[in-house]
Design a protein around this motif. Structure first.
Motif, PDB file in Angstrom:
ATOM      1  N   ARG A 235      21.390 -34.884  41.159  1.00 14.46           N
ATOM      2  CA  ARG A 235      22.123 -33.673  40.796  1.00 14.46           C
ATOM      3  C   ARG A 235      23.531 -33.748  41.354  1.00 14.46           C
ATOM      4  O   ARG A 235      23.789 -34.449  42.335  1.00 14.46           O
ATOM      5  N   GLY A 236      24.438 -33.021  40.711  1.00  9.70           N
ATOM      6  CA  GLY A 236      25.815 -32.974  41.179  1.00  9.70           C
ATOM      7  C   GLY A 236      26.705 -32.286  40.179  1.00  9.70           C
ATOM      8  O   GLY A 236      26.268 -31.888  39.091  1.00  9.70           O
ATOM      9  N   ARG A 237      27.954 -32.146  40.536  1.00 15.15           N
ATOM     10  CA  ARG A 237      28.909 -31.417  39.706  1.00 15.15           C
ATOM     11  C   ARG A 237      29.673 -32.351  38.759  1.00 15.15           C
ATOM     12  O   ARG A 237      29.748 -33.555  38.972  1.00 15.15           O
ATOM     13  N   PHE A 238      30.260 -31.718  37.743  1.00 11.07           N
ATOM     14  CA  PHE A 238      31.262 -32.403  36.939  1.00 11.07           C
ATOM     15  C   PHE A 238      32.573 -32.342  37.718  1.00 11.07           C
ATOM     16  O   PHE A 238      32.988 -31.276  38.183  1.00 11.07           O
ATOM     17  N   VAL A 239      33.218 -33.495  37.872  1.00 12.58           N
ATOM     18  CA  VAL A 239      34.413 -33.572  38.709  1.00 12.58           C
ATOM     19  C   VAL A 239      35.684 -33.795  37.898  1.00 12.58           C
ATOM     20  O   VAL A 239      36.774 -33.850  38.472  1.00 12.58           O
ATOM     21  N   GLY A 240      35.571 -33.907  36.600  1.00 12.62           N
ATOM     22  CA  GLY A 240      36.755 -34.091  35.769  1.00 12.62           C
ATOM     23  C   GLY A 240      36.361 -34.302  34.325  1.00 12.62           C
ATOM     24  O   GLY A 240      35.184 -34.280  33.964  1.00 12.62           O
ATOM     25  N   GLY A 241      37.368 -34.479  33.486  1.00 12.89           N
ATOM     26  CA  GLY A 241      37.133 -34.745  32.077  1.00 12.89           C
ATOM     27  C   GLY A 241      37.343 -36.216  31.756  1.00 12.89           C
ATOM     28  O   GLY A 241      38.119 -36.910  32.422  1.00 12.89           O
ATOM     29  N   THR A 242      36.634 -36.712  30.770  1.00 13.71           N
ATOM     30  CA  THR A 242      36.740 -38.115  30.388  1.00 13.71           C
ATOM     31  C   THR A 242      36.622 -38.255  28.877  1.00 13.71           C
ATOM     32  O   THR A 242      36.166 -37.350  28.184  1.00 13.71           O
ATOM     33  N   ALA A 243      37.016 -39.407  28.379  1.00 15.92           N
ATOM     34  CA  ALA A 243      36.816 -39.751  26.971  1.00 15.92           C
ATOM     35  C   ALA A 243      36.412 -41.218  26.909  1.00 15.92           C
ATOM     36  O   ALA A 243      37.262 -42.105  26.863  1.00 15.92           O
ATOM     37  N   PHE A 244      35.109 -41.474  26.953  1.00 16.95           N
ATOM     38  CA  PHE A 244      34.582 -42.833  26.933  1.00 16.95           C
ATOM     39  C   PHE A 244      33.749 -43.059  25.675  1.00 16.95           C
ATOM     40  O   PHE A 244      33.191 -42.120  25.109  1.00 16.95           O
ATOM     41  N   MET A 245      33.649 -44.309  25.269  1.00 11.33           N
ATOM     42  CA  MET A 245      32.773 -44.666  24.155  1.00 11.33           C
ATOM     43  C   MET A 245      31.321 -44.454  24.560  1.00 11.33           C
ATOM     44  O   MET A 245      30.946 -44.677  25.712  1.00 11.33           O
ATOM     45  N   LEU A 246      30.506 -44.058  23.603  1.00 13.87           N
ATOM     46  CA  LEU A 246      29.087 -43.895  23.867  1.00 13.87           C
ATOM     47  C   LEU A 246      28.404 -45.237  24.101  1.00 13.87           C
ATOM     48  O   LEU A 246      28.758 -46.254  23.485  1.00 13.87           O
ATOM     49  N   MET A 247      27.416 -45.242  24.988  1.00 10.46           N
ATOM     50  CA  MET A 247      26.557 -46.409  25.133  1.00 10.46           C
ATOM     51  C   MET A 247      25.975 -46.769  23.774  1.00 10.46           C
ATOM     52  O   MET A 247      25.559 -45.898  23.002  1.00 10.46           O
ATOM     53  N   ARG A 248      25.959 -48.052  23.460  1.00 11.97           N
ATOM     54  CA  ARG A 248      25.539 -48.463  22.120  1.00 11.97           C
ATOM     55  C   ARG A 248      24.120 -48.023  21.802  1.00 11.97           C
ATOM     56  O   ARG A 248      23.813 -47.660  20.664  1.00 11.97           O
ATOM     57  N   ALA A 249      23.234 -48.020  22.804  1.00 14.13           N
ATOM     58  CA  ALA A 249      21.854 -47.615  22.571  1.00 14.13           C
ATOM     59  C   ALA A 249      21.745 -46.135  22.225  1.00 14.13           C
ATOM     60  O   ALA A 249      20.711 -45.696  21.708  1.00 14.13           O
ATOM     61  N   GLN A 250      22.800 -45.349  22.491  1.00 15.71           N
ATOM     62  CA  GLN A 250      22.760 -43.912  22.221  1.00 15.71           C
ATOM     63  C   GLN A 250      23.701 -43.492  21.102  1.00 15.71           C
ATOM     64  O   GLN A 250      23.970 -42.302  20.919  1.00 15.71           O
ATOM     65  N   ARG A 251      24.201 -44.454  20.363  1.00 13.42           N
ATOM     66  CA  ARG A 251      25.024 -44.079  19.209  1.00 13.42           C
ATOM     67  C   ARG A 251      24.195 -43.264  18.224  1.00 13.42           C
ATOM     68  O   ARG A 251      23.050 -43.600  17.943  1.00 13.42           O
ATOM     69  N   PRO A 252      24.744 -42.185  17.684  1.00  7.77           N
ATOM     70  CA  PRO A 252      23.962 -41.318  16.804  1.00  7.77           C
ATOM     71  C   PRO A 252      23.781 -41.931  15.428  1.00  7.77           C
ATOM     72  O   PRO A 252      24.570 -42.768  14.973  1.00  7.77           O
ATOM     73  N   SER A 253      22.732 -41.520  14.775  1.00 10.63           N
ATOM     74  CA  SER A 253      22.502 -41.900  13.384  1.00 10.63           C
ATOM     75  C   SER A 253      22.373 -40.628  12.555  1.00 10.63           C
ATOM     76  O   SER A 253      22.124 -39.549  13.092  1.00 10.63           O
TER      77      SER A 253
END
Length: 373
Positions: A235-253
């Motif tokens: 558990r923990g907090r969000f510490v900032g904003g990011t814009a990263f590519m999704l892990m390939r295994a979790q790309r949506p279909s």
């Protein structure tokens, strides 16, 4: 910048030194960035514009160097290694992350000499080298990369720059149990679901720093700093904003629906409804508090912005127009849900997303909370 390069021969050492100074770092992190020139890890071809051709170091050394030493992400692979033809919008699939974001992640992970670290998403190897500098000879860095060709190139760069890093080609969602337990895990790809092996491979008290998104096609990405406890939860907090590519295994279909459907309801609201989703302050809140949806921009009509929203758990949809018109249909009234969530957020004093936190149970359940659980 002009003094640091001529038409053909950029002064890469000077550009590197200036880029490090611009980050404003101190201590071990400043020393690590000073010892690792970014250009040693960037391949010949980069894509500063995803709609245009790549830049070549051999053909355009000055623009290439300028691209490498700006504080921005540098795309080093598109379309999983298959560049598109003229006029095609390329999809970034490998990059060297923005240096200031990398620094924030390394600080959040509290990487110290002697630490054992797992990195998920090797990419160019630049961040792996920084980790190697931070852990020193008594520590270890293992990095895992899903693309074998990218892994091989990064391993070569790390070897050439004298960094002793174990590079593994494989699915980062599985982690690397052979090197566990780790003191810290850093992911350089975004995830919607935090893989359970990450929790089991980090020791109690260890940190997991990762870009997290509440949905694949939702506004906002959050940088989460989680601490693993003795029960196997984190558990923990969000510490900032990011814009990263999704892990390939979790790309949506699958696609969206409702694009040409006739609405069940048409309303005119008092302000631009698109702003609830697209504004940097409220957009992430809608992503956190309204379940099961995705969105995409539509071409403007007569200069009027349009947003298309589609439920992911049923056939509901909504079309939002910048002139105040809202159309919606299906079993959920998506716009009504946005209005209610936005009203609650305003009544709470418009808390930033850094007021929220994330818990992952040992069984993999994810919970988002405000201020405290």
């Amino acid at each position: 910048m002009v003094a640091l390069m001529n038409d053909e021969n950029p002064d890469l050492a000077a550009l590197h030194a200036r880029s490090v100074a611009r980050l404003g770092l101190t201590g071990a992190l400043a020393r690590a960035f000073s010892r690792v020139p970014r250009h040693r890890f960037i391949p010949d071809l980069v894509w500063p514009d995803l709609t245009g051709p790549p830049l070549s170091r051999s053909e355009d050394p000055v623009p290439w160097a300028r691209c490498v030493y700006q504080d921005q992400a540098v795309t080093t692979q598109v379309n999983d290694g298959v560049p598109g033809g003229p006029g095609r919008v390329n999809r970034p699939t490998v990059s060297s992350s923005q240096p200031s974001v990398m620094a924030a992640m390394l600080q959040a992970a509290e990487v110290v000499p002697g630490a054992h670290v797992l990195e998920v998403g090797t990419g160019t190897g630049f961040n792996s080298a920084l980790l190697s500098e931070l852990v020193g000879a008594e520590g270890s860095v293992t990095t895992i990369e899903v693309d074998p060709g990218v892994a091989g190139q990064a391993e070569a760069c790390l070897r050439e720059t004298g960094h002793d890093v174990r590079v593994v080609s494989g699915d980062g969602a599985d982690g690397y149990p052979n090197g566990a337990p780790y003191d810290a895990l850093l992911a350089t790809c975004a995830v919607v679901r935090v893989p359970t092996p990450w929790l089991t491979q980090v020791r109690p008290g260890g940190r997991i720093v990762l870009p997290w998104k509440p949905g694949a096609f939702l506004p906002g990405g959050m940088l989460a700093r989680l601490v693993v406890d003795g029960s196997g939860a984190a558990r923990g907090r969000f510490v900032g904003g990011t814009a990263f590519m999704l892990m390939r295994a979790q790309r949506p279909s699958g696609g969206m629906h409702g694009h040409d459907a006739e609405p069940d309801e048409v309303r005119v609201v008092g302000e631009d409804p698109c702003r609830i989703i697209t504004e940097g302050s409220s957009g992430p809140q809608m992503a956190l508090t309204v379940p099961a949806w995705r969105y995409a921009p539509l071409p403007a009509v007569d200069g009027v912005e349009r947003i298309w929203v589609s439920a992911t758990d049923c056939s509901a949809w909504a079309r939002l127009r910048g002139d105040g018109r809202v159309e919606q249909g299906g079993p959920r009234r998506l716009w009504d849900e946005f209005e209610r969530a936005h009203r609650v957020w305003v009544d709470q004093g418009r808390p930033p997303f850094t007021s929220y936190g994330l818990t992952i149970t040992a069984g993999g359940e994810q919970r988002v909370w405000l201020e405290s659980e």
